[in-house]
Motif scaffolding. Structure first.
Motif, short mmCIF file in Angstrom:
data_model
loop_
_atom_site.label_atom_id
_atom_site.label_comp_id
_atom_site.label_asym_id
_atom_site.label_seq_id
_atom_site.Cartn_x
_atom_site.Cartn_y
_atom_site.Cartn_z
N ALA A 113 -6.41 7.23 -10.34
CA ALA A 113 -6.91 6.01 -9.70
C ALA A 113 -7.99 5.33 -10.53
N ILE A 149 2.39 1.76 -3.50
CA ILE A 149 1.37 2.25 -4.42
C ILE A 149 1.04 3.72 -4.11
N ALA A 150 0.88 4.04 -2.85
CA ALA A 150 0.57 5.42 -2.45
C ALA A 150 1.71 6.37 -2.85
N GLN A 210 -4.33 -2.31 -3.91
CA GLN A 210 -3.48 -3.41 -3.48
C GLN A 210 -4.31 -4.66 -3.24
N ALA A 255 0.12 5.68 5.20
CA ALA A 255 0.15 4.35 4.59
C ALA A 255 0.78 3.31 5.53
N VAL A 277 0.85 -1.20 0.00
CA VAL A 277 0.00 0.00 0.00
C VAL A 277 0.88 1.25 0.00
N SER A 321 -5.15 3.42 -2.59
CA SER A 321 -4.01 2.51 -2.72
C SER A 321 -4.29 1.20 -1.99
N ASP A 322 -4.96 1.29 -0.85
CA ASP A 322 -5.37 0.10 -0.10
C ASP A 322 -6.29 -0.77 -0.94
N ILE A 372 -5.44 9.21 -1.04
CA ILE A 372 -4.44 8.45 -1.82
C ILE A 372 -4.18 7.11 -1.16
N TRP A 412 3.70 5.95 -5.37
CA TRP A 412 3.58 6.10 -6.82
C TRP A 412 2.54 7.17 -7.16
N PHE A 413 1.37 7.10 -6.53
CA PHE A 413 0.35 8.12 -6.78
C PHE A 413 0.87 9.51 -6.39
#
Length: 170
Positions: free
Chosen positions: A148, A23-24, A114, A44, A20, A110-111, A106, A26-27
């Motif tokens: 997203a 990914i967060a 994932q 996160a 997570v 992301s959660d 975000i 990355w965003f």
């Protein structure tokens, strides 16, 4: 939640939180809006900390317990776990729970991303029945986070086409 779906030896909460966080990040690095990256990382890393005391209760169980009771139990678990920690720790958890900022949103999306990606992995490994994740509309809320929607739509397309990730997934 994975155990309910029949997954033996599922990912750990630590592995989930790590992905997570990636990914967060990355965003945070790819959207045009200004983002407090440290806050994203803090939220996160700590977003599921309540599960260290409560465990990861699956959504069907939470539904029967009730949303308010679950939020109260998770808040209490976080208060106990963070008793001797700096205020920034419980504040990060509360930000996630309340979705009070772009940074918290975000992490929330992301959660979900994932979870859906892990679900696809388990499907393609033949490790359980993941249909409930893909039939729940709330799992596809983009929380107003730029980019997203495209990621969620791509994940859904992979599920519907019964394909795994392309090498050009971006």
């Amino acid at each position: 939640g994975w155990l309910v779906c029949g997954v033996t030896a599922p990912e750990t909460i630590a592995a989930h939180c790590y992905m997570v966080t990636v990914i967060a990040l990355w965003f945070a690095d790819h959207i045009e809006e200004e983002v407090d990256v440290e806050r994203v990382l803090r939220i996160a890393l700590l977003h599921d900390f309540g599960e260290t005391l409560l465990t990861d209760l699956p959504r069907p169980v939470k539904r029967f317990v009730g949303r308010d009771a679950m939020r109260e139990a998770e808040a209490h678990a976080v208060d106990v776990a963070f008793e001797d920690m700096p205020d920034a720790w419980p504040n990060a958890y509360r930000a996630y729970d309340e979705l009070d900022s772009l940074e918290a949103r975000i992490v929330k999306v992301s959660d979900r991303i994932q979870m859906l990606a892990k679900s696809l992995q388990y499907i393609h490994q033949g490790r359980g029945d993941m249909r409930r994740f893909w039939r729940t509309d709330i799992n596809f809320d983009d929380f107003g986070v730029p980019l997203a929607r495209a990621v969620l739509d791509r994940l859904r397309r992979h599920y519907e086409e019964q394909t795994w990730f392309d090498s050009d997934f971006d």
